[in-house]
Motif scaffolding. Structure first.
Motif, short mmCIF file in Angstrom:
data_model
loop_
_atom_site.label_atom_id
_atom_site.label_comp_id
_atom_site.label_asym_id
_atom_site.label_seq_id
_atom_site.Cartn_x
_atom_site.Cartn_y
_atom_site.Cartn_z
N LEU A 38 0.99 -1.36 -0.11
CA LEU A 38 -0.16 0.02 -0.10
C LEU A 38 0.76 1.53 -0.20
N GLY A 39 0.65 1.97 -0.93
CA GLY A 39 1.24 3.41 -0.98
C GLY A 39 0.54 4.55 -0.63
N GLU A 40 0.95 5.68 -0.62
CA GLU A 40 0.23 6.81 0.05
C GLU A 40 -0.88 7.05 -1.22
N ASP A 41 -0.54 6.85 -2.61
CA ASP A 41 -1.42 7.23 -3.55
C ASP A 41 -2.25 6.05 -4.17
N SER A 42 -1.82 4.91 -4.03
CA SER A 42 -2.63 3.96 -4.70
C SER A 42 -2.28 2.52 -4.14
N TYR A 117 -15.03 -6.19 -6.61
CA TYR A 117 -15.57 -5.30 -7.70
C TYR A 117 -17.15 -5.78 -8.26
N ASN A 118 -16.88 -7.24 -8.44
CA ASN A 118 -18.30 -7.80 -8.95
C ASN A 118 -19.23 -7.90 -7.58
N THR A 151 -14.50 0.26 1.70
CA THR A 151 -13.38 1.00 2.19
C THR A 151 -12.58 -0.27 2.41
N VAL A 152 -11.19 0.11 1.92
CA VAL A 152 -10.08 -0.97 2.22
C VAL A 152 -9.07 -0.21 2.83
N ALA A 153 -8.41 -0.98 3.74
CA ALA A 153 -7.36 -0.24 4.43
C ALA A 153 -7.41 1.07 4.92
N GLY A 154 -8.70 1.49 5.10
CA GLY A 154 -9.16 2.86 5.80
C GLY A 154 -9.21 3.76 4.54
N ARG A 155 -9.29 3.13 3.32
CA ARG A 155 -9.53 4.23 2.09
C ARG A 155 -10.82 3.94 1.44
N THR A 156 -11.90 4.73 1.38
CA THR A 156 -12.86 4.56 0.48
C THR A 156 -12.69 4.67 -1.05
N LEU A 157 -13.26 3.74 -1.52
CA LEU A 157 -12.91 3.41 -3.06
C LEU A 157 -14.49 3.30 -3.67
N SER A 158 -14.38 3.90 -4.90
CA SER A 158 -15.27 3.58 -5.88
C SER A 158 -15.18 2.33 -6.94
N ILE A 162 -11.37 1.01 -8.30
CA ILE A 162 -10.84 -0.53 -8.04
C ILE A 162 -10.53 -0.90 -9.75
N GLU A 163 -11.43 -0.56 -10.56
CA GLU A 163 -11.12 -1.08 -11.94
C GLU A 163 -10.11 -0.04 -12.59
N HIS A 164 -10.08 1.13 -12.63
CA HIS A 164 -9.03 2.12 -13.49
C HIS A 164 -7.65 2.56 -12.48
N ASP A 165 -7.99 2.55 -11.19
CA ASP A 165 -6.89 2.92 -10.45
C ASP A 165 -6.01 1.77 -9.90
#
Length: 278
Positions: A38-42, A117-118, A151-158, A162-165
């Motif tokens: 896990l990095g800061e940005d991705s 994602y699915n 929310t994974v590892a404290g980060r909220t994701l759309s 998941i797909e594009h980032d």
């Protein structure tokens, strides 16, 4: 390894049977964990360890509610799913959001993100029934892809995150497009079993071959090829239109071989946004 809870009564309902399947996180470990991914940005693909993620709850749901249509398109019994097992899906998603993703290897991570994602896509469909299309969610056909999903590892994701980032930039594998499902007829099938690290390669190959050889992947007739809009929207992932065709020829079987033979251009693209409803 966790085992499903022993059933005490033969009269237990199907819903109870599904609920008995554990929706938990890492279940086995074969060695020490590698460096965190896990990095800061991705989120970054990392070697991790030999740990395995338990997707048995999701697998059971897929086996129960995904049905193959006569035309080769997998459909989902969304209404029955919602009535019988919505709570099982919720528990699975909650468990997946507790996984230490950096502790598992790259194939396990890939499978994790695809399943997440699915499952999150199915969840948003269940929450918005009745629907004719996933694009009915949101304003002006925008769909749910940019909405907060998990929310994974404290980060909220759309879903888009998941797909594009994560999946596309980290793995750079065009077969991602055959694995993630957007709840639409035009999309590659929602697999009727969960992705796992151990079976990842075989499942990706099967999903790719199935879509390439289905009319919604490549149709029309020789000299007038109509391909899925996926190959237009994400053409850069393959390189060029000719690269898309070369890719497809590697997987072509039966009539698709003749359809694609010698082709250098795709004449048109199309996509059916109708809900993949059984």
């Amino acid at each position: 390894m966790f085992q499903p809870t022993i059933l005490e009564s033969a009269r237990m309902s199907r819903r109870t049977i599904l609920a008995a399947i554990p929706a938990t996180a890492i279940i086995t470990s074969c060695g020490p964990s590698g460096p965190g991914g896990l990095g800061e940005d991705s989120f970054s693909a990392s070697e991790g360890s030999g740990a395995v993620i338990d997707h048995s709850a999701w697998n059971a749901l897929l086996q129960e509610y995904v049905v193959e249509g006569d035309d080769g398109v997998n459909l989902v019994e969304y209404d029955r799913f919602k009535n019988e097992a919505n709570d099982v899906l919720t528990a699975y998603l909650q468990a997946m959001q507790q996984v230490s993703i950096e502790d598992v290897g790259t194939d396990e991570q890939f499978a994790f993100w695809v399943n997440l994602y699915n499952a999150a896509t199915v969840d948003v469909i269940l929450k918005n029934l009745p629907l004719d299309s996933i694009r009915d969610i949101g304003l002006l056909g925008s769909g749910p892809w940019k909405d907060d999903a998990v929310t994974v590892a404290g980060r909220t994701l759309s879903l888009d995150n998941i797909e594009h980032d994560i999946l596309r930039p980290e793995w750079q594998d065009v077969r991602i497009h055959y694995a993630v499902n957007c709840a639409s007829i035009g999309c590659p099938n929602l697999a009727n079993k969960a992705y796992t690290g151990a079976k990842l390669e075989a499942m990706l190959e099967a999903a790719t071959r199935a879509y390439v050889n289905h009319p919604r992947g490549f149709g029309g007739e020789p000299g007038q090829i109509i391909a899925s809009s996926i190959f237009d929207w994400y053409q850069g992932d393959w390189g060029s239109e000719l690269d898309v065709l070369e890719h497809a020829r590697q997987y072509a079987e039966g009539p698709t071989i003749a359809l694609l033979e010698g082709a250098e251009t795709i004449d048109d693209y199309g996509y059916d946004w109708s809900l993949n409803l059984a």
